[in-house]
Design an enzyme around this catalytic site. Structure first.
Site, short mmCIF file in Angstrom:
data_model
loop_
_atom_site.label_atom_id
_atom_site.label_comp_id
_atom_site.label_asym_id
_atom_site.label_seq_id
_atom_site.Cartn_x
_atom_site.Cartn_y
_atom_site.Cartn_z
N ARG A 73 -112.25 -2.51 77.86
CA ARG A 73 -112.39 -3.82 77.00
C ARG A 73 -113.78 -4.49 78.79
O ARG A 73 -113.22 -4.64 79.56
CB ARG A 73 -112.05 -5.01 77.17
N GLU A 128 -92.83 -7.49 85.73
CA GLU A 128 -92.87 -7.77 84.45
C GLU A 128 -91.77 -7.89 83.95
O GLU A 128 -91.25 -8.80 83.01
CB GLU A 128 -94.17 -7.50 83.34
N GLY A 132 -104.62 -3.89 85.38
CA GLY A 132 -104.72 -2.67 85.57
C GLY A 132 -105.34 -2.21 84.10
O GLY A 132 -106.42 -1.98 84.68
N ASN A 133 -104.87 -1.67 83.25
CA ASN A 133 -105.93 -1.14 82.48
C ASN A 133 -106.37 -2.69 81.87
O ASN A 133 -107.66 -2.57 81.58
CB ASN A 133 -104.90 -1.07 81.34
N ASN A 192 -90.90 -4.13 75.37
CA ASN A 192 -92.18 -4.58 75.43
C ASN A 192 -93.25 -3.07 74.25
O ASN A 192 -93.04 -1.69 74.63
CB ASN A 192 -92.74 -4.24 76.78
N ARG A 216 -91.42 -9.23 75.63
CA ARG A 216 -92.78 -9.32 75.78
C ARG A 216 -93.22 -9.41 74.67
O ARG A 216 -92.87 -9.17 73.56
CB ARG A 216 -93.48 -8.65 76.63
N HIS A 271 -101.84 -11.54 80.64
CA HIS A 271 -100.47 -11.66 81.44
C HIS A 271 -99.63 -12.18 82.92
O HIS A 271 -99.65 -12.61 83.75
CB HIS A 271 -101.81 -11.13 82.45
#
Ligand code: ADP
Length: 402
Positions: free
Chosen positions: A243, A386, A212-213, A11, A93, A182
């Site tokens: 965000r 993931e 999550g974040n 990732n 990813r 996601h």
């Protein structure tokens, strides 16, 4: 395909790379690590092998390829030379697959070019993902590389859910639609829910909160998503660490007309200085909780806005699905904050939704139910994985190659 084969999952972000070497059949992790602060003088790598001391490297890491080369050396140092280990694929990813990619895809030069073209849609993510892909292709040229896309699960969203009500010609010309992100997590977690409940996924109406974040919600009927909160970009929807999720798009014009904001400053505001951070000064949920405990009013407001947004999506998805069988929380906040789970679902017993306080606060890392026994709606906590989902996707592609 034999059950002892391993997949290296990568990732790659703009200045960091997370990696894991694991067995997709069993989920057992052989090694994992994090390369951080690539391009800065204070670069660092942490490489962990279960049962061994963590290996560490500190010092400048000029680029992604140098970071991966150092990490691969650490594999060799711990007796797991990647060139010799039983690695059947590398799974990468990739954040945005656009309209083009909606299943795990064997990486070729043409696929690399197409992912690069999709960078228009994900300027912060796809170029960083590509850097990891290109470096790994050079370092492990004999191993098939597979891209697994964050948007893939949501590719088939119903038309009404994926269409923005703007000039259709403008949308078509610019690839504007709800893509959702996601997806690997929502797919994996909703599959686990069916296993934990011992139910056929085809019979389940589910709402999944990945908190999550970044944070997103999805509504899933019969294993297929019918709506999700992130959109053209990962900015839409829930309140996140940095965000803000949904805002009135008029805010952007208002700021531009003030003369103080150009597009870079707007991007920074929306991606880095909004959400919990914008409201309270901190983006980490544990920090936020600490501030709330100290009586910080801004932190409390940030928390209240966060919960308000969760409940708004819950209500919307409950109606879209025509009722719900399972509501699931996953990722850092979703898996760890009993308070968030309790507050998100408070006072909903009229809808059959209840959280059992003892089950909710139990210290348990396994996938589990937190609704009272016999409650009409199952509420669950399911750790996301993931890496395992990406590894399985990559192995599937390699198995098809024969
Ligand atoms: P990412 O989106 O980067 O993968 P994670 O899923 O790891 O993020 O989630 C990170 C978030 O989870 C952070 O805001 C962190 O504070 C929060 N978190 C981690 N552990 C806890 C905890 N015990 N209680 C509350 N929040 C937590």
């Amino acid at each position: 395909m034999s059950d002892d084969q391993l997949v290296l999952v990568i990732n790659s972000g703009s200045s960091s790379i997370k990696y894991q070497l694991l067995n997709p059949a069993t989920g057992v992790v052989a090694a994992s690590g994090l390369v951080e602060r690539i391009g800065e003088p204070t670069g660092a790598i942490e490489h962990s092998v279960p049962g061994h001391d963590t290996l560490e490297h500190t010092g400048p890491i000029p680029d992604h390829k140098a970071g991966l080369r150092l990490a691969f050396d650490m594999f060799a140092e711990t007796g797991l030379d990647l060139a010799e280990a039983n690695v059947c694929a590398v799974g990468h990813r990739v954040v945005h697959g656009g309209e083009v990619f909606y299943r795990p895809t064997l990486i070729t030069d043409e696929v690399v070019d197409t992912i690069a073209k999709l960078s228009d849609l994900a300027p912060l993510h796809n170029p960083a993902n590509l850097t990891g892909i290109e470096s790994t292709r050079e370092l492990l040229p004999g191993v098939p590389q597979v891209a697994v896309f964050d948007t893939a699960f949501f590719h088939g969203l119903p038309e009404a859910a994926r269409t923005y009500a703007i000039d259709a010609k403008v949308a078509a010309a610019h690839g504007i639609r709800r893509y959702g992100f996601h997806g690997t997590s929502h797919e994996y977690v909703s599959g686990r829910v069916a296993e934990v409940l011992g139910r056929d996924p085809e019979t389940l109406r589910q709402i999944v909160f990945h908190l999550g974040n970044g944070a997103s919600a999805s509504a899933i009927r019969g294993a297929k998503p019918i709506d999700t909160s992130m959109g053209l970009t990962p900015l839409e929807g829930l309140v996140m660490g940095t965000r803000g999720g949904d805002i009135d798009p008029g805010i952007i014009g208002h700021l531009v007309r003030s003369g103080e904001y150009d597009i870079e400053r707007i991007d920074r505001l929306l991606n880095r200085n909004s959400g919990l951070k914008g409201l309270s000064g901190v983006n980490d949920f544990r920090e936020l909780t600490r501030l709330i405990d100290e009586g910080d009013a801004a932190a409390k407001l940030a928390y209240d806005v966060y919960i308000h947004r969760l409940r708004r999506y819950l209500g919307a998805y409950l109606v879209e699905l025509g009722g719900v069988d399972a509501i699931t929380f996953t990722a850092g906040v979703g898996e760890n904050s009993a308070q968030v789970r309790a507050d998100a679902l408070a006072d909903l017993s009229a809808f059959g939704i209840e959280v059992d306080p003892a089950l909710n606060t139990a210290r348990d890392r396994a996938a589990r139910r937190i609704s009272p026994p016999g409650a009409p709606v199952a509420v669950l906590v399911v750790p996301t994985n993931e890496e395992l989902a990406i590894a399985r996707g990559a192995r599937g592609v390699v198995a098809e190659l024969g």
